[in-house]
Design an enzyme around this catalytic site. Structure first.
Site, short mmCIF file in Angstrom:
data_model
loop_
_atom_site.label_atom_id
_atom_site.label_comp_id
_atom_site.label_asym_id
_atom_site.label_seq_id
_atom_site.Cartn_x
_atom_site.Cartn_y
_atom_site.Cartn_z
N GLY A 122 5.02 12.47 33.20
CA GLY A 122 4.70 11.07 33.05
C GLY A 122 5.91 10.29 32.57
CG ASP A 130 -4.79 6.04 26.11
OD1 ASP A 130 -5.41 5.16 26.74
OD2 ASP A 130 -3.99 6.80 26.64
#
Length: 655
Positions: free
Chosen positions: A347, A463
């Site tokens: 990522g 998150d």
């Protein structure tokens, strides 16, 4: 009984004092003189003390282990433990960063003192210690760890029901080549049976898949503790016995012949009580030195690295005895030089690799991208946060590595990837039955409950989503990725304003995304979205349309209003035998995604509703984002978008 093994590990809170430090220290001297006498005269070897006036009042308690029957030895243990406090009561600092809270576990006694009222019910829950033997279980791991857990549960229940001492010991035979395992559990005698059991169960809940495989360990709360070892470490006969090959309690102890026949069983070397850990803090340096005490304990206290944000140095205070700072070369070797074959995901913040240390421990290595300045903020945040967070439903951070531009986090390795890998794939979804999905939902709820209420730090994850819920070998859920987590003000549970809004579109509460108002209800909203995704197999922010709606929340609300909620459920879960539970789960999920944060339940409420099939649940109102697309096209305009472990992270400015 054998000579005492001295263990000195402590938890501190430091506050600046000037002349007042002398006052607190003088009060501590009085307590240090009186408490050993009081505990010696106590029939249950437990004593508390309060001395002084606010803000220099000293609150203290001491508890001797239940098998220490000698009054004099108990008093001497507390006296000697006071001498180990930094600074000792005999030495007062007129100007210093002065410790006003300390917690010592020194077998066979426990001492705690503080300027805060730790004697009040519920106070001092953040004073928690754990130690684990550095050797893993060998042989039939599942059988042995299962029996150890059974032993601990039985010992805990026995201790809670034993009056007036709240103390119990036990032993189990695994009926294999593994040695006998001995256990001990104890609460302060002033606790009720229910409170004692709750305290000990809270400690047991901190054991995870990694720590459960150690052949010995200890956990200490300020009011309760337990210990187990592969050798007899307490005096007297065990109060309970498990395993068919063991004689009933009270029968003669098995001879040493059985134990001597095993060449790897090493006699335990007694460490003198005088062994101590010294910590020095000055205005010119913030070093913390942690010493290993005994061969069975590991304590990694701190390391220093240059802080890319401009601070002079970064110090990690790793209270977790299993947290370590690793050499870069060792991590490089474990991941085969970060080879593509070891890559698990990639990522914007970096790449995650599978690794294995030479001693056999499998790990997950998050290597932050060297160009990501913001990534280092998340790195620092995650190290400082998750090293202090320990729960069976949280991913365990084993350590970190910081060398020049390299910033690396080392986690326990979980073989079954993340939840999204299963629930959004038609073929893999069939591998999860209804009972497993319920266990995953409840496990995530317990993890959030710990973060919001029971952890030493009150934390908002910010998150939560399926890709940040990892699954272990038995499909138990573990919340991961704390790089965006935030410590919140427990005095303002309904909202803390923030100028930096981070998270993932589709999971962010409306008041947070639009106005930067962050609260524990933000995580509740995310949890509700995750539950709807688990039940339906649909993504909330996906590109596929849900009926007349583009987002899952609007679709779920329409079906609920029309009493067609069964149409929301994935086809694999349709059997009528689950209909009542399915409907309750949808109801709970819709309550979690309410437009107004005040209308959403708290995590304790949610756990209660999930546990009970008879508890009355209120009807939900229209949810947030009703008939609104939450995908990228109509989302808030991001300033920056990146990914951690295949998760989308959106950084936005509040309106």
């Amino acid at each position: 009984m054998a000579t005492v093994v001295g263990i000195v590990i402590l938890l501190f809170q430091f506050k600046p004092f000037l002349a007042a430090a002398d006052v607190f220290c003088d009060n501590l001297k009085v307590v240090a003189a009186s408490l050993p006498k009081n505990i010696s005269s106590s029939p249950v070897h437990f004593a508390t003390a309060t001395f002084g006036q606010s803000p220099d009042v000293v609150y203290a308690l001491a508890l001797c282990r239940g098998d220490l029957l000698n009054d004099t030895a108990c008093g001497e243990c507390v006296t000697n433990t006071f001498k180990l406090t930094p600074p000792p009561p005999q030495q007062c600092y007129r100007t210093a960063l002065y410790s006003v809270a300390a917690y010592f576990a020194v077998n066979p006694c426990v001492l705690a003192y503080s300027a805060d009222n730790i004697l009040a019910p519920g106070n001092g829950d953040d004073m928690f210690l754990e130690f684990w033997t550095a050797k893993n279980v060998t042989g039939d791991v599942r059988l042995i760890t299962g029996l150890i857990h059974e032993l601990l549960v039985a010992t805990v229940e026995k201790a809670a029901s034993t009056e007036p001492t709240r103390f119990a010991t036990g032993v189990v035979d695994s009926r294999t080549t593994f040695p006998l395992v001995y256990s001990l559990a104890q609460c302060t005698p002033d606790l009720s049976a229910g409170d004692c059991l709750a305290c000990l169960r809270r400690l047991l809940g901190r054991i995870n898949s990694t720590t459960s495989q150690f052949i010995g360990g200890q956990m200490y709360d300020i009011r309760c503790n337990f210990r187990y070892e592969s050798f007899s470490f307490y005096g007297g006969e065990p109060m309970l016995r498990l395993g068919p090959s063991l004689a009933p309690a009270g029968a003669p102890t098995p001879t040493n012949k059985r134990r001597i026949s095993k060449p790897w069983v090493i006699p335990i070397v007694v460490v003198p009580l005088a062994a101590a850990t010294f910590l020095c803090f000055t205005f010119y340096s913030r070093w913390v030195k942690a010493h290993h005490v005994g061969s069975t304990l590991r304590y990694s206290g701190s390391r220093r690295a240059q802080d890319m944000e401009g601070e002079k140095q970064l110090v990690w205070h790793g209270k977790n005895s299993e947290f370590s700072v690793y050499d870069y070369e060792r991590v490089q070797d474990a991941t085969n030089n970060f080879s593509d074959g070891n890559k698990l995901g990639q990522g914007g913040f970096g790449t995650v690799y599978k690794g294995q240390f030479r001693e056999g421990l499998e790990i997950a290595v998050k290597r932050l991208a060297s160009h990501s300045g913001q990534g280092f903020i998340e790195f620092k945040n995650e190290v400082q946060l998750i090293a202090k967070l320990q729960h069976t439903n949280l991913v365990r951070l084993l350590g970190c590595c910081s060398q020049e531009d390299e910033k690396i986090l080392i986690y326990e390795y979980l073989p079954n990837k993340s939840l999204d890998f299963f629930i959004f794939d038609e073929n893999k979804r069939a591998l999860l039955d209804w009972s497993q999905l319920v266990a995953i939902i409840e496990g995530v709820a317990h993890g959030l409950l710990y973060l919001h209420k029971h952890s030493r730090l009150r934390v908002i994850h910010r998150d939560l989503k399926p890709s940040n819920i990892l699954l272990d070998s038995e499909m138990n859920p573990k919340i991961s990725d704390f790089g965006l987590a935030k410590i919140f003000d427990s005095n303002k549970p309904e909202g803390n304003n923030t100028r930096r809004v981070v998270g993932t579109y589709g999971y962010m509460a409306p008041e947070y995304a639009a106005e930067g108002i962050l609260s524990i209800k933000s995580d509740v909203f995310s949890f509700g979205v995750v539950v709807l995704e688990i039940l339906s197999g649909k993504r909330n922010s996906g590109s596929k349309q849900c009926g007349d709606f583009i987002n899952l929340l609007g679709y779920a609300w329409q079906l609920w209003e029309e009493e067609r909620w069964i149409d929301l459920i994935h086809v694999s879960l349709v059997p009528e035998s689950h209909s009542t539970k399915l409907m309750r789960c949808i109801n709970i999920a819709l309550l979690c995604v309410q437009e107004n944060a005040a209308d959403r339940p708290t995590m304790p409420d949610i756990v209660g509703m999930l546990r009970s099939e008879t508890m009355i649940i209120t009807q939900p109102k229209q949810p947030a984002y009703f008939n609104v697309r939450v995908g990228n096209e109509e989302a808030l305009t991001p300033l920056e978008s990146c990914s951690i472990n295949d998760m989308i992270v959106s950084v936005t400015s509040p309106r």
